[in-house]
Scaffold this active site. Structure first.
Site, PDB file in Angstrom:
ATOM      1  N   LYS A  60      48.240  28.781  32.525  1.00  0.00           N
ATOM      2  CA  LYS A  60      47.549  29.647  31.555  1.00  0.00           C
ATOM      3  C   LYS A  60      48.469  29.975  30.385  1.00  0.00           C
ATOM      4  O   LYS A  60      48.062  29.946  29.228  1.00  0.00           O
ATOM      5  CB  LYS A  60      47.079  30.936  32.249  1.00  0.00           C
ATOM      6  CG  LYS A  60      45.851  30.713  33.107  1.00  0.00           C
ATOM      7  CD  LYS A  60      45.536  31.879  34.011  1.00  0.00           C
ATOM      8  CE  LYS A  60      44.417  31.484  34.979  1.00  0.00           C
ATOM      9  NZ  LYS A  60      44.221  32.412  36.080  1.00  0.00           N
ATOM     10  N   GLN A 104      45.954  38.218  37.890  1.00  0.00           N
ATOM     11  CA  GLN A 104      45.805  37.045  38.757  1.00  0.00           C
ATOM     12  C   GLN A 104      45.498  37.486  40.193  1.00  0.00           C
ATOM     13  O   GLN A 104      46.224  38.306  40.763  1.00  0.00           O
ATOM     14  CB  GLN A 104      47.099  36.210  38.717  1.00  0.00           C
ATOM     15  CG  GLN A 104      47.025  34.927  39.490  1.00  0.00           C
ATOM     16  CD  GLN A 104      46.018  33.930  38.901  1.00  0.00           C
ATOM     17  OE1 GLN A 104      45.997  33.693  37.709  1.00  0.00           O
ATOM     18  NE2 GLN A 104      45.179  33.358  39.749  1.00  0.00           N
ATOM     19  N   ASP A 127      38.220  37.732  31.937  1.00  0.00           N
ATOM     20  CA  ASP A 127      37.854  37.061  33.191  1.00  0.00           C
ATOM     21  C   ASP A 127      36.422  37.408  33.593  1.00  0.00           C
ATOM     22  O   ASP A 127      35.848  36.752  34.467  1.00  0.00           O
ATOM     23  CB  ASP A 127      38.802  37.518  34.313  1.00  0.00           C
ATOM     24  CG  ASP A 127      39.578  36.363  34.919  1.00  0.00           C
ATOM     25  OD1 ASP A 127      39.258  35.202  34.592  1.00  0.00           O
ATOM     26  OD2 ASP A 127      40.482  36.634  35.727  1.00  0.00           O
TER      27      ASP A 127
END
Ligand code: NAD
Length: 296
Positions: A60, A104, A127
């Site tokens: 990422k 994460q 997200d």
């Protein structure tokens, strides 16, 4: 289907689509910088040493920088206290240089994943995992859509154009893939069925569908003879299984060999949905930056 009428599905190249999307995002970032004088910023929080998470975070970071955005990495030890993690999220919510925040998952045992996700400002929730984002999707308000289902939808629209009136089956009802995928297809005016572990006679449910999205986590579960001929199949599954050479290989939730003999189009694993996820994260981050600055 006999061998004379049998055709081979076209393979949907998610890798190439994702590369084009990333290039498009990079162009958008350059225009954003020219207009506002600052780069969009994505903050990624990694708690603990989970090896798979470390790889994801590294990828990422690399992709974010390649797209011309700022990448702010926050690595915390596995024994981080819940209140310290929440304090970091609050700090990132207030930081004007941060447009998107990604924590994460999974978090190490002892941390309350849900509380941490819900602490993210919905306007920075790239997200799409907060209940605010899920609610916005459900009610048709502008908001961020989880990256994997968003990527699946882009591939479907690229392949099929208007999805209106099509019958779609989503196999899997997780909050991060199955449910948002079903909502996105509903938003496109598909007739949507959500199948799951308790669905009776799954093959006959799947057989009615023009569009099949498999997000189950069971290697090669969906077989070719479950499919309506010509169906478009999106395989979200990523399963590591033993390979003939004694090593391991990745396979999807769909049995590619039998399914590609019946489907009209199908995503491979790897190289289908997987590359779309990071590309959509970049897309959402640019979108977040534009919204915060009020630019188109
Ligand atoms: P999950 O475990 O949270 O959900 C799986 C779903 O499958 C559940 O809703 C369950 O009801 C359903 N299910 C389980 N067994 C079933 C059965 N026998 N028949 C029908 N339905 C069944 O998983 P998830 O997080 O949604 O992920 C699903 C798959 O997608 C996994 O393989 C995961 O690795 C993969 N994934 C890929 C990406 C990507 O970037 N490509 C992103 C997220 C997840």
């Amino acid at each position: 289907m006999d061998s004379e009428t049998q055709t081979k599905a076209s393979v949907i190249d998610g890798k190439a689509f994702a590369a084009d999307l990333r290039a498009e995002v990079a162009e958008g970032v350059a225009a954003f910088v020219a207009r506002t004088g600052r780069k969009p910023g994505l903050a990624v929080v990694l708690v603990g040493e989970d090896p798979a998470s470390q790889v994801y975070v590294r990828n990422k970071h690399k992709s974010t920088v390649e797209a011309g955005m700022n990448s702010f990495e926050h690595r915390l030890p596995a024994d981080t206290a819940q209140e310290d993690l929440l304090a970091l999220v609050a700090q990132l919510n207030d930081d004007p240089a941060v447009d998107g925040i990604l924590v994460q998952l999974p978090l190490p045992a002892g941390l309350d994943e849900n509380a941490v996700i819900q602490a993210i400002d919905p306007d920075k929730d790239v997200d799409g995992f907060t209940t605010a984002s899920a609610g916005r999707l459900l009610t048709g308000l502008p908001g961020f859509v989880a990256c994997t289902p968003l990527g699946c939808l882009m591939l479907l629209k690229d392949r099929l154009g208007d999805l209106s009136g099509k019958s779609a089956v989503v196999i899997g009802r997780s909050n991060i893939v199955g449910k948002p995928m079903a909502q996105l297809l509903l938003r496109e005016s598909c007739t949507v069925t959500i199948a799951h572990s308790r669905t009776a006679d799954l093959p006959s449910v799947v057989r009615g569908a023009d569009i099949v999205v498999a997000a189950v986590g069971r290697p090669e579960m969906v077989k070719g003879d479950w499919l309506k001929p010509g169906a478009t199949v999106i395989d979200v599954g990523i399963n590591r299984v033993p390979a003939e050479n004694g090593k391991t290989k990745l396979v999807g939730d769909v049995d590619f060999a039998s399914a590609s003999a019946v489907a009209g189009a199908i995503t491979p694993v790897p190289g289908g949905v997987g590359p779309m996820t990071i590309a959509c994260l970049l897309y959402n981050t640019l979108d977040a930056a534009r919204r915060r600055e009020g630019v188109d």
